[in-house]
Structures are given as C-alpha cells and as structure tokens.
Design an enzyme around this catalytic site. Structure first.
Site, PDB file in Angstrom:
ATOM      1  N   CYS A   2     -24.853  13.408 -40.571  1.00 40.82           N
ATOM      2  CA  CYS A   2     -23.451  13.799 -40.755  1.00 40.82           C
ATOM      3  C   CYS A   2     -22.823  13.058 -41.935  1.00 40.82           C
ATOM      4  O   CYS A   2     -23.243  11.961 -42.291  1.00 40.82           O
ATOM      5  CB  CYS A   2     -22.650  13.452 -39.512  1.00 40.82           C
ATOM      6  SG  CYS A   2     -23.364  14.065 -37.990  1.00 40.82           S
ATOM      7  N   ARG A  27     -26.900  15.232 -47.656  1.00 44.99           N
ATOM      8  CA  ARG A  27     -27.323  14.478 -46.474  1.00 44.99           C
ATOM      9  C   ARG A  27     -27.853  15.405 -45.384  1.00 44.99           C
ATOM     10  O   ARG A  27     -28.508  14.942 -44.455  1.00 44.99           O
ATOM     11  CB  ARG A  27     -26.133  13.686 -45.912  1.00 44.99           C
ATOM     12  CG  ARG A  27     -25.697  12.540 -46.799  1.00 44.99           C
ATOM     13  CD  ARG A  27     -24.407  11.949 -46.302  1.00 44.99           C
ATOM     14  NE  ARG A  27     -24.539  11.301 -45.019  1.00 44.99           N
ATOM     15  CZ  ARG A  27     -24.622   9.995 -44.828  1.00 44.99           C
ATOM     16  NH1 ARG A  27     -24.590   9.191 -45.865  1.00 44.99           N
ATOM     17  NH2 ARG A  27     -24.729   9.482 -43.626  1.00 44.99           N
ATOM     18  N   TRP A  76     -24.443  17.210 -38.549  1.00 47.58           N
ATOM     19  CA  TRP A  76     -25.877  17.478 -38.359  1.00 47.58           C
ATOM     20  C   TRP A  76     -26.103  17.327 -36.860  1.00 47.58           C
ATOM     21  O   TRP A  76     -26.004  16.224 -36.324  1.00 47.58           O
ATOM     22  CB  TRP A  76     -26.684  16.454 -39.156  1.00 47.58           C
ATOM     23  CG  TRP A  76     -28.153  16.720 -39.208  1.00 47.58           C
ATOM     24  CD1 TRP A  76     -28.815  17.544 -40.078  1.00 47.58           C
ATOM     25  CD2 TRP A  76     -29.166  16.132 -38.386  1.00 47.58           C
ATOM     26  NE1 TRP A  76     -30.159  17.504 -39.834  1.00 47.58           N
ATOM     27  CE2 TRP A  76     -30.408  16.648 -38.804  1.00 47.58           C
ATOM     28  CE3 TRP A  76     -29.154  15.217 -37.333  1.00 47.58           C
ATOM     29  CZ2 TRP A  76     -31.618  16.289 -38.218  1.00 47.58           C
ATOM     30  CZ3 TRP A  76     -30.357  14.855 -36.739  1.00 47.58           C
ATOM     31  CH2 TRP A  76     -31.571  15.387 -37.181  1.00 47.58           C
ATOM     32  N   ASN A 112     -19.894   9.897 -36.943  1.00 46.42           N
ATOM     33  CA  ASN A 112     -21.333   9.908 -37.262  1.00 46.42           C
ATOM     34  C   ASN A 112     -22.016   8.975 -36.284  1.00 46.42           C
ATOM     35  O   ASN A 112     -21.474   7.918 -35.959  1.00 46.42           O
ATOM     36  CB  ASN A 112     -21.593   9.349 -38.661  1.00 46.42           C
ATOM     37  CG  ASN A 112     -21.206  10.317 -39.752  1.00 46.42           C
ATOM     38  OD1 ASN A 112     -20.741  11.410 -39.478  1.00 46.42           O
ATOM     39  ND2 ASN A 112     -21.398   9.890 -40.987  1.00 46.42           N
ATOM     40  N   GLY A 113     -23.220   9.310 -35.883  1.00 49.45           N
ATOM     41  CA  GLY A 113     -23.978   8.412 -35.004  1.00 49.45           C
ATOM     42  C   GLY A 113     -24.234   9.055 -33.656  1.00 49.45           C
ATOM     43  O   GLY A 113     -24.059  10.266 -33.482  1.00 49.45           O
ATOM     44  N   GLU A 495     -47.943  11.239 -49.490  1.00 44.72           N
ATOM     45  CA  GLU A 495     -46.643  11.543 -50.087  1.00 44.72           C
ATOM     46  C   GLU A 495     -46.610  12.990 -50.600  1.00 44.72           C
ATOM     47  O   GLU A 495     -45.628  13.706 -50.397  1.00 44.72           O
ATOM     48  CB  GLU A 495     -46.344  10.546 -51.221  1.00 44.72           C
ATOM     49  CG  GLU A 495     -45.053  10.783 -51.956  1.00 44.72           C
ATOM     50  CD  GLU A 495     -43.790  10.759 -51.088  1.00 44.72           C
ATOM     51  OE1 GLU A 495     -43.881  10.438 -49.888  1.00 44.72           O
ATOM     52  OE2 GLU A 495     -42.718  11.116 -51.607  1.00 44.72           O
ATOM     53  N   LYS A 499     -44.031  16.010 -49.433  1.00 45.90           N
ATOM     54  CA  LYS A 499     -43.197  16.750 -50.393  1.00 45.90           C
ATOM     55  C   LYS A 499     -43.338  18.254 -50.149  1.00 45.90           C
ATOM     56  O   LYS A 499     -42.359  18.983 -50.154  1.00 45.90           O
ATOM     57  CB  LYS A 499     -43.597  16.433 -51.851  1.00 45.90           C
ATOM     58  CG  LYS A 499     -43.238  15.052 -52.348  1.00 45.90           C
ATOM     59  CD  LYS A 499     -41.772  14.836 -52.645  1.00 45.90           C
ATOM     60  CE  LYS A 499     -40.979  14.357 -51.485  1.00 45.90           C
ATOM     61  NZ  LYS A 499     -41.042  12.998 -51.067  1.00 45.90           N
ATOM     62  N   GLU A 502     -41.807  19.274 -46.550  1.00 41.31           N
ATOM     63  CA  GLU A 502     -40.366  19.188 -46.306  1.00 41.31           C
ATOM     64  C   GLU A 502     -39.548  20.206 -47.088  1.00 41.31           C
ATOM     65  O   GLU A 502     -38.526  20.661 -46.603  1.00 41.31           O
ATOM     66  CB  GLU A 502     -39.828  17.761 -46.502  1.00 41.31           C
ATOM     67  CG  GLU A 502     -39.879  17.216 -47.888  1.00 41.31           C
ATOM     68  CD  GLU A 502     -39.367  15.774 -47.988  1.00 41.31           C
ATOM     69  OE1 GLU A 502     -38.538  15.361 -47.173  1.00 41.31           O
ATOM     70  OE2 GLU A 502     -39.798  15.068 -48.910  1.00 41.31           O
ATOM     71  N   HIS A 518     -64.899  14.579 -39.236  1.00 49.98           N
ATOM     72  CA  HIS A 518     -64.667  14.160 -37.845  1.00 49.98           C
ATOM     73  C   HIS A 518     -63.697  15.102 -37.135  1.00 49.98           C
ATOM     74  O   HIS A 518     -63.142  14.735 -36.102  1.00 49.98           O
ATOM     75  CB  HIS A 518     -64.165  12.713 -37.826  1.00 49.98           C
ATOM     76  CG  HIS A 518     -65.170  11.770 -38.396  1.00 49.98           C
ATOM     77  ND1 HIS A 518     -66.288  11.366 -37.696  1.00 49.98           N
ATOM     78  CD2 HIS A 518     -65.267  11.204 -39.624  1.00 49.98           C
ATOM     79  CE1 HIS A 518     -67.018  10.564 -38.460  1.00 49.98           C
ATOM     80  NE2 HIS A 518     -66.413  10.458 -39.644  1.00 49.98           N
ATOM     81  N   LYS A 617     -30.713  13.471 -45.522  1.00 48.51           N
ATOM     82  CA  LYS A 617     -31.136  12.500 -46.529  1.00 48.51           C
ATOM     83  C   LYS A 617     -31.318  11.118 -45.921  1.00 48.51           C
ATOM     84  O   LYS A 617     -32.270  10.421 -46.208  1.00 48.51           O
ATOM     85  CB  LYS A 617     -30.089  12.453 -47.654  1.00 48.51           C
ATOM     86  CG  LYS A 617     -30.382  11.439 -48.750  1.00 48.51           C
ATOM     87  CD  LYS A 617     -31.641  11.821 -49.505  1.00 48.51           C
ATOM     88  CE  LYS A 617     -31.995  10.838 -50.608  1.00 48.51           C
ATOM     89  NZ  LYS A 617     -33.394  10.996 -51.031  1.00 48.51           N
TER      90      LYS A 617
HETATM   91  O1  M6R Z   1     -33.613   5.945 -46.843  1.00 47.37           O
HETATM   92  P1  M6R Z   1     -35.022   5.649 -46.449  1.00 47.37           P
HETATM   93  O2  M6R Z   1     -35.899   5.340 -47.615  1.00 47.37           O
HETATM   94  O3  M6R Z   1     -35.131   4.598 -45.395  1.00 47.37           O
HETATM   95  O4  M6R Z   1     -35.557   7.010 -45.814  1.00 47.37           O
HETATM   96  C1  M6R Z   1     -36.828   7.081 -45.230  1.00 47.37           C
HETATM   97  C2  M6R Z   1     -37.244   8.521 -45.037  1.00 47.37           C
HETATM   98  O5  M6R Z   1     -36.310   9.185 -44.219  1.00 47.37           O
HETATM   99  C3  M6R Z   1     -37.367   9.282 -46.364  1.00 47.37           C
HETATM  100  O6  M6R Z   1     -38.267   8.665 -47.217  1.00 47.37           O
HETATM  101  C4  M6R Z   1     -37.824  10.732 -46.093  1.00 47.37           C
HETATM  102  O7  M6R Z   1     -39.114  10.754 -45.600  1.00 47.37           O
HETATM  103  C5  M6R Z   1     -37.686  11.554 -47.376  1.00 47.37           C
HETATM  104  N1  M6R Z   1     -36.914  12.726 -47.131  1.00 47.37           N
HETATM  105  C6  M6R Z   1     -38.946  12.057 -47.919  1.00 47.37           C
HETATM  106  O8  M6R Z   1     -38.756  12.803 -49.073  1.00 47.37           O
END
Ligand code: M6R
Length: 622
Positions: A2, A27, A76, A112-113, A495, A499, A502, A518, A617
């Site tokens: 949020c 976000r 959110w 938020n939270g 990584e 990418k 997501e 395996h 985010k």
């Molecule tokens: O703000 P942070 O680096 O702690 O966030 C960690 C993950 O939420 C963040 O890296 C997430 O996996 C990204 N969206 C990946 O692109």
C-alpha cells in the site's frame, strides 16, 4: 504494498494527493481512495477499485474535491478482496455508497501494514455497537481510535496512544479528526512513513518519491511514535504522549531520478542506469586505488576477527547473497551461509562468536529482512546492512551500513539495485581477502581494476540489446523456461528466472546444472527453452554437457557466455556473448541479458512491465 500520502497546507489537497499517489503506483496496488476537507467542511471520501486513473477521472483530477487538508491511499489487498468497499479511507461512523461521500464520522483513516489482532478488536467494538462495512483490519483501527477518543474525551493524543498500545502488528496510520480541521495525525509501527515541510505546508508519504517534488528535507517517524501534522508544522509524540524532538534528514535523490526520462518504462531506464549505479557505489569506498571501508564502519581488526558471514535477504537481494557466497568464500576464504529472511527469522538460527550478519535490501523496509536483522542484533552479533534507501528501518537499525548509490528504484523488478548490491559484496570480499592475507598486492590491484571496468562493460552489453529483443520476441508463447548453470552461473540463473517470472508470467526455474538429472530433466519437452549460463572457465565443459543432455531430449538451447567461447554455436540456437572479466565478478555482466530478456518478453506480451500483477515493490508485511 500500500501507499500513503497526506497534505495539509494552503493549496487544494486532492491534486497534490493524486500526484503523490501516482509516484507510489510502482509499489503495487489494486484500489485507491482520498479523503479531503476544509476548515468548515466535513471530509469527503472518494474511493475506486482498479487503477489510480479511475480515481482521477471520478474527481476530475482532484479538482472536484475541495479542501486544503487530505489523506490518500493505494491499497494492496491483505484482509478482504480488492473492492471499492475495502479500499481506504475508512470511517469511524456509519457509511453508505461503498464508503464514498461526505462523512459524518469523527475519524477518517488510511493504513499500511497488518493488524494481527483485528478479529479480537472487531468483536470488542461490535459489542460496543460499532458496525463494520468492509473486511479490512484498517476499519477496525479507525473505529478503535474513535472508541477511545469518545470514551476518554481528551483529544487525539490520548486516543491514538491507547489504540497503539492495544493494536498488535504493523501499521503506518494516517487519521483526520472532524474536530481538528487542518490536522492529520499519523502513527507508526514497522511500516515506513516520512513527513516533509516546505513553504508553510506539510507533506506525508510512505515513500520518498511521493514528496520529492515538494521537499527533500524529511522527518522519519520512528516505531511506536505518532505525530500531529499541521500546515508547515509537525509535533512528534511517544506512547506516553510526551513530545519528542526530531531533526530532518536530507534526501539526496533528485526528483528527476524518479521520472521516466524518455524511456517507455522505469525498468528500461533503470537497466540503463546500472553503469552509473555501480560506478557511484564503488566510488563511495574507493580511495586512491584502494578500498576504504571506514564509511561503512568496518575496521581492519574487526575484519580479521570475523569467523564467518551469514547473509540474509529476500528475493533478488537473496540472489545477490547467493553470488556473494561464492565470491567471499573463494576470495577471502571465509565461510558464508545464505538465508532467506522469511525462513531465518523463525527457525532459531545458531549464532556463533565473531559472526557477521549481512542484511541486503533495496528498500530497507522488507518486513522479513528487518525481523532477521533484529534477531541478529538481539543475539549480539555484528550486523551490516547493504541498503539503498537512506533512513530506512534496516539502515537505521543495523550496526553498520553500506549504502548502494542506485538512486530511487521505481520498477517492481529490481535491476540497478541488484547490480549495486553486487558491487558492495565484491568490494567487501576483495577487501576482506586483502586484510585476511588471502591475496597478494598484485592480485588485489588487478581485482580493483576489474571492478572499475564493470560499468563500461555493462554499457557494452546494453548497447547490444536489440539482438536480445529479437530473440525475446520469439519467446512470448513459451510455457516453461529453464536457466541452468553451475557455481556463480547458477546464482545468476536464479535472478534471471525471477526476472522472467515476475514480469512476463512465464514459468521459469533456475537449476544447478548438475541437479537436472535428479528430477527436473523429466520436464524437458520438444522445444522447451533452456538457457545455459557459462561464465566460469572450470565449469564450462560440465555445463555444456548438461546442455547437450537436455538438447537430446528436445530442448531448444540458448546461452550467455563470454567472448571467445564461440564453439558453443555448434550446440546452441542463440547466444549472447559478454565481455571477459575476472570470473568472481561475472554476475554483474551476465545478469544484464537476462534482465533484458525478461523486459522484452513482458513487452512482447503487452504486459505492465513496471507494475506486474499481484506484486509490490516493497514487501512491508510478512
Ligand atoms: O527491498 P528489498 O531489496 O528488501 O526487496 C526484496 C525483494 O522483495 C525484491 O528483491 C524482489 O524480489 C524484487 N521484486 C525482484 O525483482
């Protein structure tokens, strides 16, 4: 997650709130709302499901809502589905019309939270004749404040303090009381919130980009503190209701850094900003050709004494940790374990003497990473945070901080923060290796030169992006994709696969190439795309053999490998070559084509690259 904004000043609040919310769209959210009021008018609430532009249309870009004080929110969903009635603001009184309209309530609020004991509080309030319209925990918080406000009748300070003592969980709360026309009351536990003052006006936000246009001098409200925000004035209080004095912190990010600057998406802009992010982060610890960790607060004596390192993080930051494990162990000869923060915080990890816990986080607000840091602090080990956001919770609570100088990262899919985090780890590992006498002066000098060459080499790869776009455009219908590699190449694949998942919603996994046999190899079908990552000379032949194994079962092969490995063309259908670099640092280069793959496939599928579905985010709830 949020987003929260607030404004109290002399201008009309709604357009300022809408603009602030638009800066927080990255976000992630599913609905939005505003509450705006004037001195002699009750608050008017407008809420919408879906994108912010719906709210903007409903309010004629804010012009239809009159008033100089207001609060805004992008939600959110956690408690209750995304819908107009569950959208914030929520009100303490009865509500009609899905919660929109002029409000007869005493208290209006956004949050938020997560309020963990909201069920128990709701039952209590129902017994006190409160009615609930939404499924949210936020409505419970607003009504709880109203309950204490009316019960004790001694103003917002007491009502908010009592509610804060009663509520369990995390919150950044923003409240307006009908009897206090130009005041916004805010309260915080765990969820971030900042307050900026400029030209006799006050701005509130859950994140820096929302108020950067107006001011760069901000107050950070701490855990279990609350504040009264009036035009150009703010007063902070602790739970006892005593006033707390605070200094502002200067945000050095400029407003332009949070704009797209001619790129179609923030993600592409941020991919292009990687050379700069890496260069500036490295420069912050490089003095006369040597790494100087004094700004991080690490002395040579401490570095000599560490017996091991634990790296804790989430998502891409955890992937950085996976790369760093190989680099630290190989260069500095120090044992490293890498932990997912969400697991670590609940599994009673064993702490040991002279352990260094490194928490990596772009936002500095990730709930699990913050909890992991607190656990480490409570167990009296040394803690070091690698963080991008100055003044964030993790930055403030870690004993030592190494800032990544990536600037604001807006796209949900991280790119430049990941690259800047890698550089921090390389600099630490290289310096640890020197101080612990694992490398000689000549090798140290060579490593520094290699580190300094990274920005330029990233640029070279980015310049070749059209080839990757061409290949990516053919993969938009892929159902499953696999990245395979060994050692650092496996960590790079992790990584790359995130990418792709997501932002393109294609199922993609990274496998340690030796693990395929395996189990995973049974998933390979005719035409399944398998991308080998081969940057480690000693592992090249091994990974290539694994690629041949999947090829003979129908896989369609591509690779990311270094200049010179052209014999791979006998085996694969498409290859991306990256400049040569010391193999410890190859992740910084090999990840770039994988970021571009994710971007272009998402683009090709017509998806919302910067705001992928269901994602936020900054994950400020666990
Ligand atoms: O703000 P942070 O680096 O702690 O966030 C960690 C993950 O939420 C963040 O890296 C997430 O996996 C990204 N969206 C990946 O692109």
């Amino acid at each position: 997650m949020c987003g929260i904004v607030g404004f109290s000043g002399h201008h009309q609040a709604a357009p300022i709130l809408l603009e602030g919310l638009s800066k927080l769209e990255y976000r992630g959210y599913d609905s939005a709302g505003l509450a705006v009021r004037d001195k002699d008018r009750m608050a008017e609430v407008v809420k919408s499901n879906g994108r912010l532009k719906v709210l903007a249309e409903m309010t004629d870009n804010g012009n239809a809502l009159k008033g100089t004080t207001g609060i805004g929110h992008t939600r959110w969903a956690t408690h209750g589905a995304p819908s107009k009635i569950n959208a914030h603001p929520h009100v303490s009184g009865n509500c009609t019309n899905s919660g929109s309209g002029t409000v007869e309530s005493e208290v209006v609020g956004v949050h938020n939270g997560i309020i963990e004991n909201y069920q128990e509080l709701k039952e209590k309030l129902i017994k006190k004749s409160y009615q609930f319209y939404s499924q949210t925990d936020t409505e419970v918080a607003v009504k709880l404040v109203d309950y204490y406000y009316k019960k004790y009748g001694i103003g917002p300070i007491d009502a908010i303090a009592k509610a804060m003592v009663r509520i369990r969980g995390s919150y950044a709360l923003e409240l307006m009381f009908q009897e206090y026309p130009d005041e916004i009351w805010v309260a915080r536990k765990e969820s971030p919130m900042i307050i900026g003052i400029a030209n006799g006006e006050s701005f509130i936000a859950s994140d820096v980009p929302a108020i950067l246009k107006h001011t760069r001098d901000v107050y950070y409200i701490d855990n279990l503190e609350f504040a009264c925000v009036k035009p150009g004035e703010v007063h902070f209080y602790n739970l006892n209701g005593d006033e707390v004095k605070k200094e502002t912190v200067r945000i050095t990010w400029d407003a332009e850094a949070a704009e797209k600057g001619g790129f179609e998406h923030f993600m592409m802009k941020e991919i292009h900003e990687q050379p700069k992010a890496v260069k500036e982060t490295l420069a912050s610890v490089l003095k006369n050709g040597k790494i100087d960790l004094s700004s991080v607060g690490l002395s040579e004596e401490e570095i000599k004494k560490f017996s091991g390192i634990t790296i804790v993080a989430c998502g891409s930051a955890w992937h950085v940790g996976m790369v760093a494990q190989y680099v630290f162990e190989d260069l500095a000869g120090i044992p490293v374990r890498v932990e997912l923060a969400s697991e670590y915080r609940y599994r009673k990890p064993i702490f040991y003497e002279n352990e260094l816990v490194i928490v990596i986080s772009q936002s500095g607000e990730t709930a699990d990473s913050l909890a992991a840091l607190r656990l480490a602090n409570e167990n009296n080990v040394e803690t070091l945070a690698i963080v991008n956001v100055v003044g964030s919770s993790i930055a403030r609570e870690a004993k030592k901080v190494f800032y990544t100088l990536a600037g604001p990262e807006i796209s949900v899919a991280t790119t430049k923060a990941y690259s800047a985090q890698l550089i921090c780890c390389y600099a630490l590992a290289t310096e640890f290796a020197r101080i612990r006498q694992k490398i000689d002066a000549k090798y140290y000098k060579y490593l520094i030169e290699e580190l300094e060459s990274i920005p330029e080499k990233i640029d070279i790869i980015i310049k070749d992006k059209e080839r990757i776009q061409w290949f990516a455009s053919k993969q938009t219908n892929a159902r499953d994709v696999f990245y395979i590699g060994r050692g650092i190449d496996y960590a790079i694949g992790l990584e790359g696969s995130l990418k792709l998942k997501e932002i393109s919603y294609i199922h993609c996994e990274a496998y340690a190439a030796g693990e395929l046999k395996h189990g995973t190899i049974s998933l390979i079908e005719e035409g399944t795309l398998v991308i080998g990552i081969l940057t480690q000379r000693s592992l090249y032949e091994k990974t290539l053999s694994n690629m041949l194994e999947v090829k003979s079962r129908g896989a369609y092969l591509a690779s990311v490998t270094t200049y010179g490995n052209y014999n791979i063309e006998d085996t694969t259908n498409f290859n991306v070559y990256i400049p040569n670099i010391d193999e410890h640092f190859s992740a910084s280069l090999a990840v770039i084509p994988l970021q571009l793959m994710g971007y272009y496939i998402s683009l090709g599928k017509g998806l919302d690259v910067d705001k992928p579905r269901n994602l936020a985010k900054s994950v400020t709830v666990e």
